[in-house]
Scaffold this motif. Structure first.
Motif, PDB file in Angstrom:
ATOM      1  N   MET A 152      -4.684   3.690   1.034  1.00 54.06           N
ATOM      2  CA  MET A 152      -6.373   4.857   0.691  1.00 54.06           C
ATOM      3  C   MET A 152      -7.391   4.293   0.504  1.00 54.06           C
ATOM      4  SD  MET A 152      -5.766   8.135  -1.514  1.00 54.06           S
ATOM      5  CE  MET A 152      -5.466   7.434  -2.333  1.00 54.06           C
ATOM      6  N   ALA A 153      -7.100   3.299  -0.776  1.00 57.73           N
ATOM      7  CA  ALA A 153      -9.139   2.615  -0.682  1.00 57.73           C
ATOM      8  C   ALA A 153      -9.634   1.505   0.370  1.00 57.73           C
ATOM      9  CB  ALA A 153      -9.268   1.756  -2.232  1.00 57.73           C
ATOM     10  N   GLU A 154      -8.566   1.079   1.257  1.00 63.17           N
ATOM     11  CA  GLU A 154      -9.215   0.640   1.446  1.00 63.17           C
ATOM     12  C   GLU A 154      -9.982   1.272   3.177  1.00 63.17           C
ATOM     13  OE1 GLU A 154      -5.826  -3.384   2.222  1.00 63.17           O
ATOM     14  OE2 GLU A 154      -5.335  -1.891   3.172  1.00 63.17           O
ATOM     15  N   LEU A 155      -8.821   2.650   3.850  1.00 66.88           N
ATOM     16  CA  LEU A 155      -9.745   3.024   4.808  1.00 66.88           C
ATOM     17  C   LEU A 155     -10.997   3.814   3.544  1.00 66.88           C
ATOM     18  CD1 LEU A 155      -7.412   5.598   6.549  1.00 66.88           C
ATOM     19  CD2 LEU A 155      -9.477   6.217   5.713  1.00 66.88           C
ATOM     20  N   LEU A 156     -10.690   3.815   2.755  1.00 65.33           N
ATOM     21  CA  LEU A 156     -12.072   5.081   2.599  1.00 65.33           C
ATOM     22  C   LEU A 156     -13.238   4.387   1.702  1.00 65.33           C
ATOM     23  CD1 LEU A 156     -10.343   7.873   0.285  1.00 65.33           C
ATOM     24  CD2 LEU A 156     -12.070   7.708   2.455  1.00 65.33           C
ATOM     25  N   ALA A 157     -13.013   2.736   1.531  1.00 62.06           N
ATOM     26  CA  ALA A 157     -13.697   1.978   1.591  1.00 62.06           C
ATOM     27  C   ALA A 157     -14.762   0.188   2.561  1.00 62.06           C
ATOM     28  CB  ALA A 157     -13.757   0.973   0.025  1.00 62.06           C
ATOM     29  N   ASN A 158     -13.275   0.982   3.642  1.00 64.15           N
ATOM     30  CA  ASN A 158     -13.947   0.290   4.632  1.00 64.15           C
ATOM     31  C   ASN A 158     -13.398  -1.318   4.083  1.00 64.15           C
ATOM     32  OD1 ASN A 158     -14.395  -0.068   7.560  1.00 64.15           O
ATOM     33  ND2 ASN A 158     -16.632  -0.531   7.127  1.00 64.15           N
ATOM     34  N   ALA A 159     -12.730  -2.122   4.087  1.00 66.20           N
ATOM     35  CA  ALA A 159     -12.659  -2.980   2.950  1.00 66.20           C
ATOM     36  C   ALA A 159     -11.402  -3.780   3.815  1.00 66.20           C
ATOM     37  CB  ALA A 159     -11.424  -2.766   1.768  1.00 66.20           C
ATOM     38  N   GLY A 160     -10.982  -3.135   5.121  1.00 61.53           N
ATOM     39  CA  GLY A 160     -10.456  -4.032   5.917  1.00 61.53           C
ATOM     40  C   GLY A 160      -8.522  -3.327   6.008  1.00 61.53           C
ATOM     41  N   GLY A 161      -8.127  -4.190   5.785  1.00 57.35           N
ATOM     42  CA  GLY A 161      -6.113  -4.585   5.550  1.00 57.35           C
ATOM     43  C   GLY A 161      -5.919  -3.237   6.530  1.00 57.35           C
ATOM     44  N   ILE A 162      -4.723  -2.621   5.877  1.00 55.36           N
ATOM     45  CA  ILE A 162      -4.171  -1.532   6.746  1.00 55.36           C
ATOM     46  C   ILE A 162      -4.845  -0.115   6.778  1.00 55.36           C
ATOM     47  CG2 ILE A 162      -2.126   0.097   6.913  1.00 55.36           C
ATOM     48  CD1 ILE A 162       0.162  -2.145   6.039  1.00 55.36           C
ATOM     49  N   GLY A 163      -5.583  -0.195   6.357  1.00 51.52           N
ATOM     50  CA  GLY A 163      -6.144   1.190   5.396  1.00 51.52           C
ATOM     51  C   GLY A 163      -7.527   1.192   6.637  1.00 51.52           C
ATOM     52  N   GLY A 164      -7.749  -0.268   6.926  1.00 47.38           N
ATOM     53  CA  GLY A 164      -9.238  -0.367   7.558  1.00 47.38           C
ATOM     54  C   GLY A 164      -9.247  -0.600   9.280  1.00 47.38           C
ATOM     55  N   ALA A 165      -7.185  -0.421   9.357  1.00 50.63           N
ATOM     56  CA  ALA A 165      -7.126  -0.656  10.862  1.00 50.63           C
ATOM     57  C   ALA A 165      -6.185   1.217  10.907  1.00 50.63           C
ATOM     58  CB  ALA A 165      -5.450  -1.216  10.832  1.00 50.63           C
ATOM     59  N   LEU A 166      -6.281   1.896   9.490  1.00 50.40           N
ATOM     60  CA  LEU A 166      -6.072   3.373  10.399  1.00 50.40           C
ATOM     61  C   LEU A 166      -7.169   3.892  10.555  1.00 50.40           C
ATOM     62  CD1 LEU A 166      -2.955   3.734   7.316  1.00 50.40           C
ATOM     63  CD2 LEU A 166      -3.438   4.195  10.238  1.00 50.40           C
ATOM     64  N   ALA A 167      -8.509   3.862   9.853  1.00 43.20           N
ATOM     65  CA  ALA A 167      -9.654   4.506  10.807  1.00 43.20           C
ATOM     66  C   ALA A 167     -10.038   4.359  11.918  1.00 43.20           C
ATOM     67  CB  ALA A 167     -11.089   3.624   9.436  1.00 43.20           C
ATOM     68  N   ASP A 168      -9.465   2.492  12.248  1.00 46.75           N
ATOM     69  CA  ASP A 168      -9.609   2.551  13.738  1.00 46.75           C
ATOM     70  C   ASP A 168      -8.973   3.427  14.946  1.00 46.75           C
ATOM     71  OD1 ASP A 168     -11.947   0.565  13.156  1.00 46.75           O
ATOM     72  OD2 ASP A 168     -10.335  -1.170  12.893  1.00 46.75           O
ATOM     73  N   ALA A 169      -7.400   3.125  14.162  1.00 47.05           N
ATOM     74  CA  ALA A 169      -7.349   4.251  14.859  1.00 47.05           C
ATOM     75  C   ALA A 169      -7.365   5.612  15.122  1.00 47.05           C
ATOM     76  CB  ALA A 169      -5.168   4.483  14.536  1.00 47.05           C
ATOM     77  N   ILE A 217      -2.362   8.336  17.972  1.00 46.02           N
ATOM     78  CA  ILE A 217      -1.335   8.747  16.946  1.00 46.02           C
ATOM     79  C   ILE A 217      -0.315   7.262  17.372  1.00 46.02           C
ATOM     80  CG2 ILE A 217       0.739   9.931  16.675  1.00 46.02           C
ATOM     81  CD1 ILE A 217      -1.099  12.319  17.678  1.00 46.02           C
ATOM     82  N   ALA A 218      -0.026   6.664  18.181  1.00 44.33           N
ATOM     83  CA  ALA A 218       0.926   5.907  17.669  1.00 44.33           C
ATOM     84  C   ALA A 218       0.418   4.625  17.221  1.00 44.33           C
ATOM     85  CB  ALA A 218       0.847   5.146  19.496  1.00 44.33           C
ATOM     86  N   GLN A 219      -1.103   4.560  17.470  1.00 46.40           N
ATOM     87  CA  GLN A 219      -1.023   2.843  16.649  1.00 46.40           C
ATOM     88  C   GLN A 219      -1.137   3.108  15.327  1.00 46.40           C
ATOM     89  OE1 GLN A 219      -2.975   0.346  17.934  1.00 46.40           O
ATOM     90  NE2 GLN A 219      -3.934  -0.791  16.627  1.00 46.40           N
ATOM     91  N   ALA A 220      -1.824   4.637  14.852  1.00 51.41           N
ATOM     92  CA  ALA A 220      -1.738   4.977  13.082  1.00 51.41           C
ATOM     93  C   ALA A 220      -0.372   4.995  13.102  1.00 51.41           C
ATOM     94  CB  ALA A 220      -2.252   6.959  12.827  1.00 51.41           C
ATOM     95  N   LEU A 221       0.486   5.681  13.806  1.00 49.34           N
ATOM     96  CA  LEU A 221       2.105   5.800  12.883  1.00 49.34           C
ATOM     97  C   LEU A 221       2.323   4.320  12.945  1.00 49.34           C
ATOM     98  CD1 LEU A 221       3.624   8.821  14.537  1.00 49.34           C
ATOM     99  CD2 LEU A 221       2.916   8.351  12.352  1.00 49.34           C
ATOM    100  N   ALA A 222       1.862   3.248  14.022  1.00 50.55           N
ATOM    101  CA  ALA A 222       2.861   2.155  13.348  1.00 50.55           C
ATOM    102  C   ALA A 222       2.190   1.302  12.555  1.00 50.55           C
ATOM    103  CB  ALA A 222       1.944   0.917  14.412  1.00 50.55           C
ATOM    104  N   TRP A 223       0.815   1.593  12.379  1.00 52.19           N
ATOM    105  CA  TRP A 223       0.532   0.773  10.907  1.00 52.19           C
ATOM    106  C   TRP A 223       1.263   1.800   9.309  1.00 52.19           C
ATOM    107  CZ3 TRP A 223      -1.609  -3.655  10.531  1.00 52.19           C
ATOM    108  CH2 TRP A 223      -1.417  -4.046  11.236  1.00 52.19           C
ATOM    109  N   VAL A 224       0.893   2.826   9.432  1.00 55.72           N
ATOM    110  CA  VAL A 224       2.295   3.481   8.644  1.00 55.72           C
ATOM    111  C   VAL A 224       3.629   3.028   8.692  1.00 55.72           C
ATOM    112  CG1 VAL A 224       3.335   5.249   7.639  1.00 55.72           C
ATOM    113  CG2 VAL A 224       0.827   5.535   8.836  1.00 55.72           C
ATOM    114  N   CYS A 225       4.454   2.411   9.482  1.00 59.86           N
ATOM    115  CA  CYS A 225       5.257   2.071   9.141  1.00 59.86           C
ATOM    116  C   CYS A 225       5.515   0.579   8.756  1.00 59.86           C
ATOM    117  CB  CYS A 225       5.763   2.003  10.856  1.00 59.86           C
ATOM    118  SG  CYS A 225       6.620   2.871  11.875  1.00 59.86           S
ATOM    119  N   ILE A 226       4.536  -0.093   9.455  1.00 56.18           N
ATOM    120  CA  ILE A 226       4.558  -1.544   8.563  1.00 56.18           C
ATOM    121  C   ILE A 226       3.819  -1.414   7.233  1.00 56.18           C
ATOM    122  CG2 ILE A 226       2.847  -3.551   8.190  1.00 56.18           C
ATOM    123  CD1 ILE A 226       2.031  -3.235  11.602  1.00 56.18           C
TER     124      ILE A 226
END
Length: 190
Positions: A147-164, A170-179
């Motif tokens: 959550m912090a990576e997504l909101l702070a645009n700090a990369g990581g899985i949160g950043g990848a979810l932001a891109d998705a 949806i497939a990309q977002a669910l894949a990152w959640v699974c990871i």
């Protein structure tokens, strides 16, 4: 994603942040909690602070950490520590405070020193509460890291979810959640 080296780098960044934040929260929280469990006055003094820390949602801590540290690793780690530390503190303090003091007195009567009483009697009695708190803190560390990576645009899985999210993928977002969940399970069972 599993065949993409960049995806592995992204996953490892989140994993590293979550583990270091968790380790700091676990070490500090358990240490302070054990001290508070043995000293009721310290426990009474710390309980209002723990209540406040538990009451503030992680999203608010993310906003504050972003103001203080920007979109850096420090933002993610600080939010993990502030979110997970009270849980570990409370579990450790309650585990020690609710131990059977009669066993401690008996060991003292038979000449056991403070360290032996702590490691042989106090800690084993508190272990179930401490491990439960650590399990909750570990799950919190991973959720808050993403959550912090997504909101702070700090990369990581949160950043990848932001891109998705931006690409409505949806497939990309669910894949990152699974990871993210797979990494959590791997760490917990390791």
């Amino acid at each position: 994603l599993l065949t993409d080296p960049e995806a592995w780098r992204i996953g490892m960044l989140t994993l590293q942040r979550a583990i270091t934040g968790f380790a700091l929260a676990a070490g500090i929280g358990a240490g302070l909690g054990i001290v508070a469990g043995y000293c009721p006055a310290v426990l009474r003094l710390c309980q209002p602070l723990v209540t406040v820390l538990l009451g503030v949602p992680p999203i608010a801590w993310i906003v504050l950490a972003m103001i203080w540290f920007g979109g850096t690793d420090a933002t993610v780690r600080v939010v993990i520590i502030v979110s997970a530390l009270p849980v570990v503190f409370a579990g450790s303090a309650e585990g020690i405070a609710t131990r059977d003091r009669g066993l401690d007195d008996m060991a003292r009567a038979f000449g056991a020193g403070a360290a032996r009483r702590f490691f042989g009697i106090g800690l084993p009695q508190a272990a179930s509460m401490i491990f439960t708190a650590l399990t909750l803190a570990l799950g919190t560390a991973f959720k808050v890291a993403v959550m912090a990576e997504l909101l702070a645009n700090a990369g990581g899985i949160g950043g990848a979810l932001a891109d998705a999210r931006v690409n409505l993928d949806i497939a990309q977002a669910l894949a990152w959640v699974c990871i993210a969940v797979t990494l959590l399970i791997a760490v917990e069972y390791t």
